[in-house]
Design a protein around this motif. Structure first.
Motif, mmCIF file in Angstrom:
data_model
loop_
_atom_site.group_PDB
_atom_site.id
_atom_site.type_symbol
_atom_site.label_atom_id
_atom_site.label_comp_id
_atom_site.label_asym_id
_atom_site.label_seq_id
_atom_site.Cartn_x
_atom_site.Cartn_y
_atom_site.Cartn_z
ATOM 1 N N THR A 1 65.856 65.595 86.522
ATOM 2 C CA THR A 1 65.526 64.533 87.469
ATOM 3 C C THR A 1 65.709 63.131 86.893
ATOM 4 N N SER B 1 75.507 72.006 87.229
ATOM 5 C CA SER B 1 75.118 72.596 88.517
ATOM 6 C C SER B 1 73.690 73.139 88.457
ATOM 7 N N ASP C 1 71.414 70.166 88.797
ATOM 8 C CA ASP C 1 71.321 69.781 90.209
ATOM 9 C C ASP C 1 70.265 70.608 90.928
ATOM 10 N N THR D 1 66.798 69.565 89.888
ATOM 11 C CA THR D 1 66.500 68.273 90.504
ATOM 12 C C THR D 1 66.113 68.456 91.971
ATOM 13 N N ARG E 1 72.030 58.692 92.403
ATOM 14 C CA ARG E 1 72.478 59.894 91.684
ATOM 15 C C ARG E 1 71.548 61.081 91.938
ATOM 16 N N SER F 1 72.670 64.548 93.558
ATOM 17 C CA SER F 1 72.406 65.790 92.831
ATOM 18 C C SER F 1 71.740 66.818 93.748
ATOM 19 N N ARG G 1 74.285 68.127 96.255
ATOM 20 C CA ARG G 1 75.198 69.104 95.641
ATOM 21 C C ARG G 1 74.527 70.466 95.494
ATOM 22 N N ALA G 2 73.274 70.459 95.087
ATOM 23 C CA ALA G 2 72.554 71.728 94.918
ATOM 24 C C ALA G 2 72.392 72.447 96.249
#
Length: 186
Positions: A91, A115, A118, A121, A163, A167, A170-171
Protein backbone atom coordinates in the motif's frame (compact mmCIF):
# COMPACT_ATOMS: atom_id res chain seq x y z
CA UNK A 1 4.90 -23.17 8.54
CA UNK A 2 3.94 -19.74 7.14
CA UNK A 3 0.50 -20.71 5.93
CA UNK A 4 -2.34 -18.22 6.19
CA UNK A 5 -3.46 -20.09 9.30
CA UNK A 6 -0.05 -19.63 10.93
CA UNK A 7 0.05 -15.99 9.80
CA UNK A 8 -3.36 -15.41 11.39
CA UNK A 9 -2.06 -16.80 14.70
CA UNK A 10 1.02 -14.57 14.59
CA UNK A 11 -1.14 -11.55 13.73
CA UNK A 12 -3.51 -12.35 16.57
CA UNK A 13 -0.63 -12.69 19.02
CA UNK A 14 0.71 -9.25 18.21
CA UNK A 15 -2.36 -7.27 17.11
CA UNK A 16 -5.46 -8.64 18.86
CA UNK A 17 -5.15 -6.06 21.62
CA UNK A 18 -5.18 -3.15 19.17
CA UNK A 19 -8.96 -2.83 18.76
CA UNK A 20 -9.83 -1.30 15.41
CA UNK A 21 -6.44 -2.18 13.93
CA UNK A 22 -7.12 -5.85 14.70
CA UNK A 23 -10.60 -5.62 13.18
CA UNK A 24 -9.06 -4.20 10.00
CA UNK A 25 -6.45 -6.97 9.83
CA UNK A 26 -9.04 -9.70 10.50
CA UNK A 27 -11.21 -8.54 7.62
CA UNK A 28 -8.24 -8.21 5.24
CA UNK A 29 -7.17 -11.72 6.26
CA UNK A 30 -10.64 -13.18 5.85
CA UNK A 31 -11.05 -11.65 2.40
CA UNK A 32 -7.70 -13.15 1.43
CA UNK A 33 -8.74 -16.52 2.86
CA UNK A 34 -11.88 -16.44 0.69
CA UNK A 35 -9.85 -15.68 -2.44
CA UNK A 36 -7.24 -18.32 -1.57
CA UNK A 37 -9.96 -20.94 -1.05
CA UNK A 38 -10.95 -20.63 -4.71
CA UNK A 39 -7.34 -20.51 -5.91
CA UNK A 40 -7.47 -16.84 -6.90
CA UNK A 41 -4.40 -15.77 -4.89
CA UNK A 42 -1.13 -17.30 -3.76
CA UNK A 43 -0.30 -18.57 -0.30
CA UNK A 44 2.15 -15.67 0.07
CA UNK A 45 -0.58 -13.08 -0.52
CA UNK A 46 -2.92 -14.86 1.89
CA UNK A 47 -0.25 -14.91 4.62
CA UNK A 48 0.79 -11.31 3.93
CA UNK A 49 -2.82 -10.18 4.21
CA UNK A 50 -2.86 -11.36 7.81
CA UNK A 51 0.58 -9.91 8.52
CA UNK A 52 0.56 -6.61 6.59
CA UNK A 53 0.04 -4.39 9.65
CA UNK A 54 2.19 -6.40 12.07
CA UNK A 55 4.60 -3.48 12.41
CA UNK A 56 1.96 -1.52 14.32
CA UNK A 57 2.56 -3.77 17.33
CA UNK A 58 4.33 -1.61 19.88
CA UNK A 59 6.99 -4.23 20.60
CA UNK A 60 7.85 -4.50 16.88
CA UNK A 61 7.82 -0.79 16.02
CA UNK A 62 11.36 0.53 15.66
CA UNK A 63 11.38 2.94 12.71
CA UNK A 64 7.81 4.26 12.70
CA UNK A 65 7.20 2.79 9.24
CA UNK A 66 4.93 -0.14 10.07
CA UNK A 67 5.50 -1.89 6.75
CA UNK A 68 9.26 -1.92 7.28
CA UNK A 69 9.04 -2.86 10.96
CA UNK A 70 6.69 -5.76 10.28
CA UNK A 71 8.81 -7.02 7.40
CA UNK A 72 12.00 -6.83 9.45
CA UNK A 73 10.40 -8.92 12.19
CA UNK A 74 9.13 -11.46 9.67
CA UNK A 75 12.55 -11.71 8.01
CA UNK A 76 14.12 -12.36 11.41
CA UNK A 77 11.51 -15.05 12.06
CA UNK A 78 12.32 -16.84 8.80
CA UNK A 79 9.14 -15.97 6.90
CA UNK A 80 9.24 -16.63 3.14
CA UNK A 81 10.84 -13.82 1.16
CA UNK A 82 7.62 -13.38 -0.84
CA UNK A 83 5.66 -12.65 2.35
CA UNK A 84 8.39 -10.36 3.70
CA UNK A 85 8.48 -8.42 0.42
CA UNK A 86 4.72 -8.01 0.30
CA UNK A 87 4.53 -6.75 3.87
CA UNK A 88 7.49 -4.41 3.34
CA UNK A 89 6.12 -2.79 0.20
CA UNK A 90 2.34 -2.89 0.72
CA UNK A 91 0.00 0.00 0.00
CA UNK A 92 2.52 2.59 -1.13
CA UNK A 93 5.13 1.99 1.58
CA UNK A 94 7.81 3.35 -0.75
CA UNK A 95 6.21 6.80 -0.52
CA UNK A 96 6.13 6.75 3.27
CA UNK A 97 9.71 5.48 3.36
CA UNK A 98 10.73 8.54 1.34
CA UNK A 99 8.85 10.83 3.74
CA UNK A 100 10.53 9.22 6.75
CA UNK A 101 14.04 9.03 5.27
CA UNK A 102 13.93 5.21 5.20
CA UNK A 103 14.28 4.59 1.48
CA UNK A 104 17.54 2.67 1.83
CA UNK A 105 16.19 0.46 4.60
CA UNK A 106 13.09 -0.39 2.58
CA UNK A 107 15.21 -1.08 -0.51
CA UNK A 108 17.10 -3.69 1.53
CA UNK A 109 13.91 -5.72 1.88
CA UNK A 110 13.04 -8.38 -0.70
CA UNK A 111 11.03 -7.03 -3.64
CA UNK A 112 7.36 -7.89 -3.98
CA UNK A 113 5.89 -9.47 -7.09
CA UNK A 114 3.91 -6.56 -8.64
CA UNK A 115 0.64 -8.38 -9.35
CA UNK A 116 0.63 -9.87 -5.83
CA UNK A 117 1.34 -6.43 -4.37
CA UNK A 118 -1.65 -5.09 -6.32
CA UNK A 119 -3.87 -7.73 -4.72
CA UNK A 120 -2.65 -6.96 -1.21
CA UNK A 121 -3.18 -3.25 -1.87
CA UNK A 122 -6.74 -3.93 -3.00
CA UNK A 123 -7.48 -5.99 0.11
CA UNK A 124 -6.08 -3.24 2.33
CA UNK A 125 -8.01 -0.49 0.53
CA UNK A 126 -11.40 -2.21 0.64
CA UNK A 127 -11.21 -2.63 4.41
CA UNK A 128 -11.89 0.30 6.74
CA UNK A 129 -10.03 0.68 10.04
CA UNK A 130 -12.94 -0.91 11.94
CA UNK A 131 -13.03 -3.93 9.61
CA UNK A 132 -16.08 -2.82 7.67
CA UNK A 133 -16.01 -3.06 3.89
CA UNK A 134 -15.48 0.05 1.80
CA UNK A 135 -14.08 1.10 -1.56
CA UNK A 136 -10.54 2.30 -2.28
CA UNK A 137 -11.53 5.95 -2.87
CA UNK A 138 -13.38 6.16 0.46
CA UNK A 139 -10.57 4.38 2.28
CA UNK A 140 -7.95 6.79 0.96
CA UNK A 141 -10.14 9.76 1.90
CA UNK A 142 -10.52 8.27 5.39
CA UNK A 143 -6.75 7.91 5.81
CA UNK A 144 -6.18 11.49 4.68
CA UNK A 145 -8.83 12.76 7.10
CA UNK A 146 -7.33 10.84 10.03
CA UNK A 147 -3.81 12.26 9.73
CA UNK A 148 -2.85 15.95 9.78
CA UNK A 149 -1.33 17.34 6.60
CA UNK A 150 2.04 17.56 8.37
CA UNK A 151 2.09 13.79 8.97
CA UNK A 152 4.34 11.59 6.81
CA UNK A 153 1.36 9.27 6.37
CA UNK A 154 -0.84 12.05 5.00
CA UNK A 155 1.90 13.34 2.73
CA UNK A 156 2.76 9.88 1.40
CA UNK A 157 -0.84 8.81 0.79
CA UNK A 158 -1.52 12.13 -0.95
CA UNK A 159 1.42 11.47 -3.27
CA UNK A 160 0.57 7.79 -3.76
CA UNK A 161 -3.19 8.15 -4.26
CA UNK A 162 -3.29 7.80 -8.03
CA UNK A 163 -0.94 4.81 -7.98
CA UNK A 164 -2.86 3.12 -5.15
CA UNK A 165 -6.15 3.43 -7.03
CA UNK A 166 -4.52 2.10 -10.21
CA UNK A 167 -3.06 -0.81 -8.23
CA UNK A 168 -6.47 -1.70 -6.81
CA UNK A 169 -8.03 -1.48 -10.28
CA UNK A 170 -5.38 -3.79 -11.74
CA UNK A 171 -5.99 -6.33 -8.99
CA UNK A 172 -9.75 -6.29 -9.57
CA UNK A 173 -9.17 -6.86 -13.27
CA UNK A 174 -6.58 -9.59 -12.68
CA UNK A 175 -8.93 -11.41 -10.31
CA UNK A 176 -12.02 -10.82 -12.43
CA UNK A 177 -13.79 -9.01 -9.59
CA UNK A 178 -16.57 -6.49 -10.17
CA UNK A 179 -16.03 -2.85 -9.17
CA UNK A 180 -18.43 -3.26 -6.24
CA UNK A 181 -16.46 -6.16 -4.73
CA UNK A 182 -16.22 -6.92 -1.80
CA UNK A 183 -19.67 -5.67 -0.73
CA UNK A 184 -21.12 -8.59 1.16
CA UNK A 185 -17.94 -10.66 0.73
CA UNK A 186 -16.86 -10.84 4.36
Amino acid sequence: MWSAEHAAKVASEYLSGLGRRWEHVRTVGRLADELAAVGAISADVAAAAWLHDLGYAEELSTTGLHALDGAAFLADEGAPTGVVGLVAHHTGAVFEAEERGLTRELANMPPAEPSELDVLTLLDLVTAPDGSLTDPETRIAEILSRYPTSSPVHRSVSRACTRLLASAARAREQLGLPDEWPVGAA
